[in-house]
Write an enzyme that holds these catalytic residues in place. Sequence first.
Site, PDB file in Angstrom:
ATOM      1  N   SER A  87       0.832  -1.197   0.000  1.00 22.95           N
ATOM      2  CA  SER A  87       0.000   0.000   0.000  1.00 22.95           C
ATOM      3  C   SER A  87       0.870   1.251   0.000  1.00 22.95           C
ATOM      4  O   SER A  87       2.067   1.196  -0.310  1.00 22.95           O
ATOM      5  CB  SER A  87      -0.937  -0.021   1.205  1.00 22.95           C
ATOM      6  OG  SER A  87      -1.926   0.983   1.103  1.00 22.95           O
ATOM      7  N   GLY A 136       2.095   3.237   2.401  1.00 22.36           N
ATOM      8  CA  GLY A 136       3.230   3.344   3.314  1.00 22.36           C
ATOM      9  C   GLY A 136       4.463   2.625   2.814  1.00 22.36           C
ATOM     10  O   GLY A 136       5.573   3.172   2.850  1.00 22.36           O
ATOM     11  N   GLU A 137       4.280   1.399   2.322  1.00 21.54           N
ATOM     12  CA  GLU A 137       5.410   0.622   1.842  1.00 21.54           C
ATOM     13  C   GLU A 137       6.076   1.283   0.640  1.00 21.54           C
ATOM     14  O   GLU A 137       7.312   1.430   0.594  1.00 21.54           O
ATOM     15  CB  GLU A 137       4.969  -0.794   1.472  1.00 21.54           C
ATOM     16  CG  GLU A 137       4.570  -1.665   2.641  1.00 21.54           C
ATOM     17  CD  GLU A 137       3.146  -1.420   3.119  1.00 21.54           C
ATOM     18  OE1 GLU A 137       2.711  -2.094   4.062  1.00 21.54           O
ATOM     19  OE2 GLU A 137       2.465  -0.539   2.549  1.00 21.54           O
ATOM     20  N   LEU A 138       5.278   1.687  -0.330  1.00 25.92           N
ATOM     21  CA  LEU A 138       5.854   2.264  -1.542  1.00 25.92           C
ATOM     22  C   LEU A 138       6.440   3.654  -1.286  1.00 25.92           C
ATOM     23  O   LEU A 138       7.473   4.011  -1.852  1.00 25.92           O
ATOM     24  CB  LEU A 138       4.793   2.318  -2.646  1.00 25.92           C
ATOM     25  CG  LEU A 138       4.395   0.938  -3.186  1.00 25.92           C
ATOM     26  CD1 LEU A 138       3.212   1.053  -4.130  1.00 25.92           C
ATOM     27  CD2 LEU A 138       5.566   0.270  -3.888  1.00 25.92           C
ATOM     28  N   SER A 192       7.860   4.602   1.459  1.00 24.85           N
ATOM     29  CA  SER A 192       9.136   4.425   2.149  1.00 24.85           C
ATOM     30  C   SER A 192      10.236   4.009   1.176  1.00 24.85           C
ATOM     31  O   SER A 192      11.405   4.319   1.384  1.00 24.85           O
ATOM     32  CB  SER A 192       8.998   3.376   3.256  1.00 24.85           C
ATOM     33  OG  SER A 192       8.875   2.068   2.723  1.00 24.85           O
TER      34      SER A 192
END
EC number: 2.4.99.12
Length: 398
Positions: free
Chosen positions: A47, A49-51, A53
Amino acid sequence: MIHDAMARLVEAVLKTRAKWGGKALLRERLGLGAQPLPADIWVHGASVGELKSARRVIEALAEDCSLLITSNTETARDMVAGWGLNARIAPLDLPKALEGFLDAVQPRLQVTVEGEYWPLRSRELARRAIPQAMIGARMSRKSAANWARLPRIIRPMLQRIAALSAQDSASEKRLLSLGLPPSAALPRLDLKLLGPSEITPPPDGPARDVTVLAASTHEGEEATILDTFLAAQATYPLMRLILAIRHPDRGDEVAAIIAKRGVPVLRRSRGDDLTGPILLADTLGEMDRWYAEAGICIVGGSLTDRGGHTPWEPAAYRCALLHGPHVSTYTDSYAALIDAGAARQIDADTLAGTLSELVGAPQIARDMGKAARQVLDSRAGDPAALVAQLRGLARGNA
């Protein structure tokens, strides 16, 4: 295999549903409609947050490789498209959807951000001899215990990973115990720290020395912070407090808490004087401004049991860090900061005395802030080596 037969049955049912007026998201995940264009590297993050970061790594890879970025949510897909990169919803872990996707993309490397484990995806990538990598990998104690009950599923997936950079040492140890080959372990890199590590902090100065920020506070915390601040301010009248609440829609409620203590209520949302002794920061998107103004930061969500919020953004601005006992979300981070002399644990009984100490001897707070920034920089690391290794895998020479 029974699993394969069941997966194909589920896929057939979902395709029938999608063809008869199913949602666009489901259609895209099933591979119905236009397929993606070929790409050198397929990067997947669950989602936003992961991308977000991993953006620095993703954009570095995009300098000389073609990328396709997938996610499980439309919001994340649209965010990546806004970066000028090819993005779409990831295929479901079902045979035809995955096979059609890989036939179209033909990646030379697949990279997963943080951690998602899809058995069919793992197996199909291996069958096609496409190297698999994982960056910023996380494995909590609870997740590791759950996966340990399913060794016939998790071990083969981990053994197929050619390169993995864990977020922290604990995650790395858990992944190795579950089956990750030691040869696949790359130097650790905490992706979420790359952005904060690029921030240039403001210089120290008298104004920062006397400014306290209570960042992202929750219900039940503001009254304690106000009372302890006012107790310290009685000795150091130049002290000021920026009360940046987590949810701005609580502005009226917190304003009433301030008014009850007989002090003027100044609210950012109303355009009031920003230099007053107590400012209620009840807006969104301005936290960086408050970090820059304060030399001392009380991290919210830690005085009440909310798990605590990240210490790394205030650390980026060289704030001395104070937090309550509830930091389960960032246990390892706060432990490292305390060991370095960058953070202190406080409670309702000790906060006033700690504030008085730091304002009365500003060099102590400055030294804490510098130590916090040093810990951040050392943990963030340099992604250049990781990017080079991923490029090598994509080119078949790593």
